[in-house]
Scaffold this active site. Structure first.
Site, PDB file in Angstrom:
ATOM      1  N   MET A  10       0.821  -1.212   0.000  1.00  0.00           N
ATOM      2  CA  MET A  10       0.000   0.000   0.000  1.00  0.00           C
ATOM      3  C   MET A  10       0.857   1.265   0.000  1.00  0.00           C
ATOM      4  O   MET A  10       0.380   2.358  -0.312  1.00  0.00           O
ATOM      5  CB  MET A  10      -0.915   0.018   1.222  1.00  0.00           C
ATOM      6  N   LYS A  11       2.134   1.142   0.352  1.00  0.00           N
ATOM      7  CA  LYS A  11       2.997   2.322   0.433  1.00  0.00           C
ATOM      8  C   LYS A  11       3.224   2.959  -0.939  1.00  0.00           C
ATOM      9  O   LYS A  11       3.643   4.112  -1.024  1.00  0.00           O
ATOM     10  CB  LYS A  11       4.341   1.946   1.057  1.00  0.00           C
ATOM     11  N   ASP A  12       2.951   2.230  -2.022  1.00  0.00           N
ATOM     12  CA  ASP A  12       3.062   2.819  -3.355  1.00  0.00           C
ATOM     13  C   ASP A  12       2.182   4.059  -3.474  1.00  0.00           C
ATOM     14  O   ASP A  12       2.547   5.035  -4.137  1.00  0.00           O
ATOM     15  CB  ASP A  12       2.616   1.815  -4.428  1.00  0.00           C
TER      16      ASP A  12
END
Length: 458
Positions: A43-45
């Site tokens: 999810m850090k993208d």
């Protein structure tokens, strides 16, 4: 032709997948938002590209610049993908507890990686926070995104993750659960969902060794809460600007062991090959759900990353065994502990209107060290022999005042299947007992003495 200009254009629109096995016996529909479908497998993208694009718009990041960041690995991967697409250099600092896979993956996508010690204070010049800041100061045309305090982190999830969840549940979501590290995914999604429906309940998952849960409940930053832990990606020894505690209704703490075991169960039973903090989120969510979810509720849990980051850790039997996470003997639970308690099992309590002298007399007569305090059949506080002794030494005249004037907070209720290792991490000098309901729904108390007795029997 249907194609994307670069990998960063594929970020978002990850699927919701129903849990069918690990939640057996828990009411409600429980969905995992599987974030490893992002191109960087986490999810850090989402927030990585948002931080870079916002920095470009402000002029903080110029062509040919260097991105410097302290990361647990996944943010670095997102930033590296953005750097590849946009032509930047990357330098990342990681704590030495991060998995070897994360380090190797970052180097594979062209990043320079500097490994720093975990067991140092955040302001120590050796910490990965401090090293990243120093490199930024020493490097010309560099930019330090600082995911902890950069509010673009929260905005990314407010603009993408939250709307996706609302859309894909058709607005039927009632509970949202996420691990809390930087706070972006927790609070960005929570803000969006609460704007759509203020009744959505938000639950943050914390780890033992982190400050979040106690700070939320007391407003006190207790350094005694901070100690080394193994789980990666959640919990902190700082208060990031992205953590808006007003948006988090409740916190649940999860041990390293419970998180690791649940991570492997998700892979084996649900076909979700996810990362360690995903196990934390699901374990914490299910503990909450057992006590609070109704049949028509819809709970969504963020599953942040992919299992390839943890092949040498939670997915390695030898590593799990070395850390005591793969043991053959069954751990006692709160239910088994109270079933072995001697006596009639009736819970001894005292009214908040009773005097301190009466409380002392009662504790002495029944030989107990902890005493729940009630008012109108509700638990409103607690007394301990050590607390009363300390108060009496300071002021002997308190013997004649009501216990409500000197009582401590009520003991926390825990689920009946809470394991011995979790109970032992909860019961300490500052929290000398917890409570649990037996099969008849009657309240019972578990103290340090009960834990020691359970261990000796085992």
């Amino acid at each position: 032709m249907n194609y994307y200009q670069s990998m960063i254009d594929t970020i978002g629109n990850t699927p919701l997948v129903k849990l069918n096995s690990v939640n057996r016996g828990v009411l409600g529909t429980i969905l995992g938002k599987v974030e490893y479908f992002n191109p960087g497998n986490s999810m850090k993208d989402r927030m990585a590209i948002k931080m870079i694009e916002d920095a470009e718009a402000r002029g903080d990041l110029k062509p040919g610049g260097t991105i410097v960041e302290g990361t647990s690995g996944n943010t670095g991967m997102g930033l590296a993908l953005a750097a590849i697409a946009k032509g930047y250099r990357c330098v990342f600092t990681l704590a030495d507890k991060q998995s070897r896979e994360k380090i190797d993956i970052l180097r594979a996508v062209g990043a320079e990686v500097i490994v720093c010690p975990t067991a140092v204070a955040p302001d120590d010049p050796r910490s990965y926070y401090s090293v990243a800041q120093r490199i930024t100061e020493e490097t010309e045309n560099s930019y330090y995104p600082n995911q902890y305090n950069n509010l673009s982190n929260t905005v990314a999830h407010y603009e993408t993750t939250g709307p996706e969840i609302w859309r894909d549940t058709e607005g039927k979501i009632t509970h949202y659960v996420a691990g809390v590290g930087t706070g972006g995914s927790m609070c960005g999604v929570a803000r969006y969902l609460k704007e759509q429906n203020p009744d959505v309940v938000t639950v943050g998952v914390d780890t033992y060794g982190s400050v979040f849960k106690k700070y939320k409940e007391t407003g006190v930053f207790d350094e005694k809460e901070v100690y080394p832990y193994l789980t990666e990606g959640i919990g902190e020894d700082i208060l990031p600007a992205n953590v808006d505690f007003s948006l988090i209704d409740h916190f649940v703490k999860v041990t390293d062991k419970d998180a690791a075991i649940m991570t492997r169960r998700l892979s084996r039973e649900e076909g979700m090959f996810v990362g360690w903090s995903c196990g934390s989120a699901v374990w914490g969510a299910l503990e909450w759900a057992k006590e609070h979810l109704k049949d028509d509720d819809v709970m969504v849990i963020i599953l942040p990353d992919h299992g390839t980051r943890y092949l040498a850790k939670v997915y390695n039997d030898d590593w799990m065994r070395d850390h005591g996470f793969l043991e053959n003997r069954e751990y006692s639970t709160a239910a088994t502990i109270i079933s072995k308690q001697s006596g009639e099992h009736a819970l001894t309590t005292i009214s908040q209107e009773s005097t301190v002298a009466e409380a002392l007399s009662l504790m002495t007569s029944v030989n107990i060290s902890q005493l729940p305090v009630t008012a109108n059949d509700e638990f409103v506080g607690s007394l301990s022999d050590t607390g009363l002794l300390s108060n009496l030494i300071d002021d002997p005249t308190i013997r004649d005042i009501a216990v409500q004037k000197v009582m401590e907070p009520p003991f926390q209720f825990v689920p009946a299947d809470t394991t011995l290792d979790v109970l032992s991490s909860m019961i300490n000098r500052d929290c000398q007992a917890v409570m649990v309901r037996d099969r008849q729904g009657l309240p019972r108390i578990i103290t340090q003495h009960d834990l020691l007795e359970s261990i000796s029997v085992a």
